[in-house]
Design an enzyme around this catalytic site. Structure first.
Site, PDB file in Angstrom:
ATOM      1  N   HIS A 158      44.121  38.758  33.527  1.00 25.26           N
ATOM      2  CA  HIS A 158      44.163  39.193  32.123  1.00 25.26           C
ATOM      3  C   HIS A 158      45.446  39.952  31.785  1.00 25.26           C
ATOM      4  CE1 HIS A 158      40.156  37.812  31.451  1.00 25.26           C
ATOM      5  NE2 HIS A 158      39.591  38.700  32.249  1.00 25.26           N
ATOM      6  N   ASP A 193      37.795  31.780  37.236  1.00 27.77           N
ATOM      7  CA  ASP A 193      37.062  32.970  36.830  1.00 27.77           C
ATOM      8  C   ASP A 193      36.206  32.634  35.606  1.00 27.77           C
ATOM      9  OD1 ASP A 193      37.470  36.235  37.260  1.00 27.77           O
ATOM     10  OD2 ASP A 193      36.882  35.710  35.211  1.00 27.77           O
ATOM     11  N   ASP A 282      32.786  35.421  39.416  1.00 27.98           N
ATOM     12  CA  ASP A 282      31.856  35.896  38.395  1.00 27.98           C
ATOM     13  C   ASP A 282      31.236  34.775  37.570  1.00 27.98           C
ATOM     14  OD1 ASP A 282      34.383  35.446  37.387  1.00 27.98           O
ATOM     15  OD2 ASP A 282      34.621  37.422  36.487  1.00 27.98           O
TER      16      ASP A 282
END
Length: 346
Positions: A158, A193, A282
């Site tokens: 990010h 992700d 995740d």
């Protein structure tokens, strides 16, 4: 396959997170490391310490003023605020095409996309060695390894060129890919992700020398919300070199693997000589963020698909948060990658 990790990465122990109008404990807990180490031991990986490649590979991706900010902001702000625990923005710049201020408070607002990246006294150590861990994994690939795993914490995908967000400060996957490119490789980054790799996309969006692909929950209903749509395919020289594959929330193994196949088709067509996997765990069905429903066995199947490309694979750890299956998910992925490689050679 060798793994890389440095104990200094545990020093980042963020406390602050704002969620639904409440201050809660930040979910990027240092205890995640124990689960990830369990997973790599489960897969039988040899653990190595990182080498220090210095600041230059970091500055090939991030601006010098941003790196200086990350390194010094806690000490500078501590001189102004008594008993400072963590640096957290009280305001965020609405437009970064503005005059750049060297005032500490102004820089905090300039260099943060949200409030999820608190910086404490020892955070820079962890951030720096997380990036060096990714670079050491890249070095193993350059030395001839067909795969390596970098246990990077904090995560990186990010992080933009000079903006932190989503628990990420330095874009470890991007730094590793740029390092590999500078040493003669043609890299592709595959981000698996559950969240879109918005920072990675932003860094390479106008370039055609690094292919970026992200599989994630549709940002119309999931963080990072403002990037990751299928229509975002690059700009300038980068048009066609960025691929987003957003999925409906709750997608399981079947739909996810279909997206992996589509992603790898483009990685192959790009002629990548190495793939950097931004390895988020995740997407698992029991992850606290509850975005997708990939099973533990599903991670082995993802790895098996990636192995079929028959090019070196650098796995850089991204998300995956505290839950009983976290280590098992990593172990499943790493074992799946190794088993597929061994099967291909027999």
């Amino acid at each position: 396959m060798k793994a890389v990790f440095d104990e200094r990465q545990r020093k980042h122990d963020p406390q602050f997170r704002l969620a639904d109008g409440k201050v809660i404990l930040n979910p990027d807990r240092p205890e995640r490391v124990n689960e990830l180490l369990r997973g790599l031991r489960q897969a039988g990986l040899e653990l190595n310490a990182p080498m220090d490649h210095g600041m230059a590979p970091l500055a090939a991706v991030h601006t010098p003023r941003y790196l200086a900010y990350l390194k010094t902001i806690h000490a500078r702000r501590s001189e102004q605020v008594a008993d400072l625990g963590e640096v957290v923005p009280g305001r965020i710049s609405p437009d970064r095409r503005v005059h750049y201020s060297y005032d500490a408070e102004a820089q905090i607002g300039f260099h943060n996309a949200d409030t999820s990246c608190p910086i404490s006294e020892h955070s820079w150590d962890a951030i720096y060695w997380s990036a060096q861990t990714a670079l050491t994994g890249a070095g193993m690939i350059l030395d001839g390894a067909d795969a390596a795993y970098a246990l990077c914490r904090p995560s990186g995908h990010h992080a933009y060129r000079e903006v932190s967000g989503g628990f990420c400060f330095l874009n470890n996957s991007g730094i590793a890919a740029e390092f590999l490119r500078a040493h003669g490789h043609r890299p592709a980054i595959l981000d698996i992700d559950v969240h879109h790799g918005n920072g990675t996309q932003g860094i390479f969006y106008d370039r055609d020398d690094v292919l970026t692909v992200s599989i994630h929950v549709d940002p119309a209903e999931f963080y990072p919300f403002y990037a990751g749509g299928a229509q975002e395919c690059g700009e300038g020289r980068g048009v066609g070199y960025n691929l987003n594959l957003p999925l409906a929330r709750g997608t399981g193994d079947k739909g996810y693997l279909e997206a992996v196949d589509r992603a790898l088709e483009q990685v192959s067509a790009y002629g990548a000589s190495v793939i950097v996997v931004a390895l988020g765990l995740d997407a698992h069905e029991d992850d606290p963020f509850q975005g997708l429903k990939v099973t533990t066995e599903g991670f082995a199947r993802i790895a098996g698909r990636i192995a079929k490309l028959d090019i070196p694979v650098l796995n850089v750890q991204e998300g995956g948060y505290m839950q009983p299956s976290l280590g098992d998910n990593l172990g499943s992925y790493l074992a799946g990658l190794q088993n597929a490689r061994q099967s291909a050679t027999h």
